[in-house]
Scaffold this active site. Sequence first.
Site, mmCIF file in Angstrom:
data_model
loop_
_atom_site.group_PDB
_atom_site.id
_atom_site.type_symbol
_atom_site.label_atom_id
_atom_site.label_comp_id
_atom_site.label_asym_id
_atom_site.label_seq_id
_atom_site.Cartn_x
_atom_site.Cartn_y
_atom_site.Cartn_z
ATOM 1 N N ASP A 1 74.416 -36.659 22.504
ATOM 2 C CA ASP A 1 74.380 -37.521 21.314
ATOM 3 C C ASP A 1 75.101 -36.870 20.129
ATOM 4 O OD1 ASP A 1 73.511 -39.750 19.678
ATOM 5 O OD2 ASP A 1 72.036 -38.400 18.806
ATOM 6 N N MET B 1 57.297 -30.414 35.396
ATOM 7 C CA MET B 1 57.847 -31.617 34.765
ATOM 8 C C MET B 1 58.167 -31.358 33.291
ATOM 9 S SD MET B 1 58.270 -33.547 37.263
ATOM 10 C CE MET B 1 59.203 -34.662 36.225
ATOM 11 N N GLU B 2 57.357 -30.498 32.655
ATOM 12 C CA GLU B 2 57.612 -30.164 31.247
ATOM 13 C C GLU B 2 58.951 -29.421 31.119
ATOM 14 O OE1 GLU B 2 54.692 -30.199 32.669
ATOM 15 O OE2 GLU B 2 53.587 -31.511 31.306
ATOM 16 N N MET C 1 52.669 -40.500 35.539
ATOM 17 C CA MET C 1 51.543 -39.896 36.241
ATOM 18 C C MET C 1 51.285 -38.434 35.833
ATOM 19 S SD MET C 1 50.478 -42.484 37.831
ATOM 20 C CE MET C 1 51.345 -44.010 37.433
ATOM 21 N N CYS C 2 52.001 -37.923 34.839
ATOM 22 C CA CYS C 2 51.790 -36.544 34.390
ATOM 23 C C CYS C 2 50.489 -36.421 33.592
ATOM 24 C CB CYS C 2 52.949 -36.104 33.489
ATOM 25 S SG CYS C 2 54.324 -35.411 34.402
ATOM 26 N N HIS C 3 49.761 -35.342 33.858
ATOM 27 C CA HIS C 3 48.548 -35.061 33.091
ATOM 28 C C HIS C 3 48.922 -34.509 31.716
ATOM 29 C CE1 HIS C 3 47.263 -34.898 37.291
ATOM 30 N NE2 HIS C 3 46.103 -35.323 36.846
#
Lengths: 160, 160, 160, 160, 160, 160
Positions: free
Chosen positions: A130, A115-116, A75-77
């Site tokens: 990793d 969110m970024e 749902m992120c723009h």
Amino acid sequence: MSDFTHWNEEGRPKMVDISQKDISKRVATAQSTISMSKELYDAIQNGLIKKGDPLNVAQIAGIMGAKKTSDIIPMCHPISIQGTDFTFEYEETTSGYDLIIRATVTCSGKTGVEMEALTAVSIAGLTFYDMCKAVDKRMVIKDTFLVQKTGGKSGDFFHK
Amino acid sequence: MSDFTHWNEEGRPKMVDISQKDISKRVATAQSTISMSKELYDAIQNGLIKKGDPLNVAQIAGIMGAKKTSDIIPMCHPISIQGTDFTFEYEETTSGYDLIIRATVTCSGKTGVEMEALTAVSIAGLTFYDMCKAVDKRMVIKDTFLVQKTGGKSGDFFHK
Amino acid sequence: MSDFTHWNEEGRPKMVDISQKDISKRVATAQSTISMSKELYDAIQNGLIKKGDPLNVAQIAGIMGAKKTSDIIPMCHPISIQGTDFTFEYEETTSGYDLIIRATVTCSGKTGVEMEALTAVSIAGLTFYDMCKAVDKRMVIKDTFLVQKTGGKSGDFFHK
Amino acid sequence: MSDFTHWNEEGRPKMVDISQKDISKRVATAQSTISMSKELYDAIQNGLIKKGDPLNVAQIAGIMGAKKTSDIIPMCHPISIQGTDFTFEYEETTSGYDLIIRATVTCSGKTGVEMEALTAVSIAGLTFYDMCKAVDKRMVIKDTFLVQKTGGKSGDFFHK
Amino acid sequence: MSDFTHWNEEGRPKMVDISQKDISKRVATAQSTISMSKELYDAIQNGLIKKGDPLNVAQIAGIMGAKKTSDIIPMCHPISIQGTDFTFEYEETTSGYDLIIRATVTCSGKTGVEMEALTAVSIAGLTFYDMCKAVDKRMVIKDTFLVQKTGGKSGDFFHK
Amino acid sequence: MSDFTHWNEEGRPKMVDISQKDISKRVATAQSTISMSKELYDAIQNGLIKKGDPLNVAQIAGIMGAKKTSDIIPMCHPISIQGTDFTFEYEETTSGYDLIIRATVTCSGKTGVEMEALTAVSIAGLTFYDMCKAVDKRMVIKDTFLVQKTGGKSGDFFHK
């Protein structure tokens, strides 16, 4: 209490309409911590790696990951990020070392970059895991959270 | 001690050559936990969402994210994942609730799916945060780690 | 003369069917060269960059780019690359320095990895340009070509 | 001398913050040249391809590639490209033919589109190679460089 | 009746585990039809386009789209497609023309390529619409369906 | 009659330059319909799925797909979508049921969002097919078209 803004009237998720929101400068900082064994920390410090550096790969992956946020989080723009930077800091603990990762993301847009920033530190952490998992698979990625955000109508936010 | 396998002789990272490795069935399970306020937990449970469900969006994002692992983590090999599933469980804590997210990823290939499972739970957690952040920005994503892996030459692994 | 294999009977491009081809180990090496000013070369060598290294970012971008080949080149088949590595070498020239970039890509599959190796060195070169263009916009990316390939029915190939 | 703008204080690469820069119209043109045998040139010209055209696929791949620039080049900002076009020109040489590829990219934004134009011609060149490699694997992609750019604070630039 | 295979015991979608399935050659063909005005059809036929051809761009987009299927359709497994081709046919209708698009996709793997074929024709159709919408926005994409599939345990399928 | 805007003077496709166009609020709605058997409709309604819901996955895939439009459709400009929502409606037919899918996409930019809305409903439809194809492979995706668009210089458009 704020209400949930991601669901429509039929109860299914939607991408919220932000076209009426104002453009403002927005900055968000997120943090994540990786807990590792002394053995791994020593291996990194004591020249088992010549010019290479796990933090380098983690930082590049985190920067590239921040650009993929709207592709990864449903749902992120889509946002035109205007800057991303990282800090890394090791701290000795009773059982080994903690690596504290912080990412700050900047944009001037209609919605925030929380969110970024969270995606950036998460992907940097996964990449560090990793790069080093051949030495220590027991690493734990601890306490990933939003440190602060500024800009936007909902006001500034600081984690405790 | 295992040595670092991601750097080449000049000290720069490389993608390790796995062409001589055998194909075997590989399974990996990872876990992440989101710590949230009682207010957010109640909002989710008490019908502020009709048919919708933050876990649904998180699960779909996590499954799609597992498929993107080699695009996100620089040194990961592209892998044809053959199955991905999730479990979600809420637990009451002294300060609110914990949501425990587990993802299991399966493939038959030349390299393991640890990073795919870790990426799946991380992206599910980030998506859950995104869906609910309007109610509670103080959520913390805690203790993301590899629970177990089976298959491959380096043998099985169980956390703790 | 070999015929063109990418067009169908109506004269439009198609993705060639390789399902009848045998799986074999395939290796391809490609090379590209960046010609730069002495000023830029000195800036890189003389500590204007502390721990950082443009070759590091170029190498990571090249490895990630090799994995994106079938997403970028329309008629390329998706391939599970099994290894990618780079070498970088500086050579003094009459007008400055040349950086010679070589990438070797490995897979065991039904089609070769020539395009993956060429894409890897091209993206590494573009990334080097991007990292250093603030100092020298006049860099030229010279002579990008396939050095050699082995494996597959069409036999081995060596440039010149 | 300009300084390097892609590294942070710790010597690791960062995405430069452009939020204070002004929005202006920006145009950049890049060029690349593919050197091929007379045999390949003749095959293209003499109807071995009916309606098809390697330049067509190369142009489409180049346009799509320009849009992927910030996904491919680690430190590039995401940019909303507003126009992309190509020209192609064959020139006879002593050993065969040269194909000169030029791409012009336009945007109005806070940062330039040099990397987008360079990426566009590089991917067009790689695609041309892929379409024709069954006839001639010895093609060389020569001299890829920025022809000119206009717009932005650092001023206009013309190669030579 | 077959049961739904995409949901787990908790009622949330999962990616079905196919690791026990056998590898076999699989082929699927899908069809879509675009209904357009006579005005648009004439414009395409009567040289308003010189060397260009909307079918060319549609075909390339469709081939690239088939490769993106598992990135677009949440529960689709990543598949190494081994061939993709298209046919296009115009048919006069009472109100204008129909363009019939068919795509055939081949792989040898553990799961079928029905979704890849359906995605290929859908993206080809959307691209045709995009290329021609300046002339005719009233085009309708009609009857997109699976024509046939062969290979795999569930047997062959033919539409009607 | 409008002319074709996607081809350049040499007859090859280009991405049209929109840098001179004004920014305005733009909204587009597209529709698609899936025709299914009564058996499938009943299976969806009668609790063969517990908390799950094929429309939920279709909606999320459609929203994510709208964000990928410029990556999928070659000549589409990258656009920062500002809102996406869906409605779903079942209608009984003589042979079973129709599911009517509508998507509305919003942005404020220099070009319209018609392709984003059409891509959103197409990918939602393909996802619905994928989720339910184990029960009914004979579903047909019917009549996908642009319902209306507002904003932009070319004026408003309403289908029929």
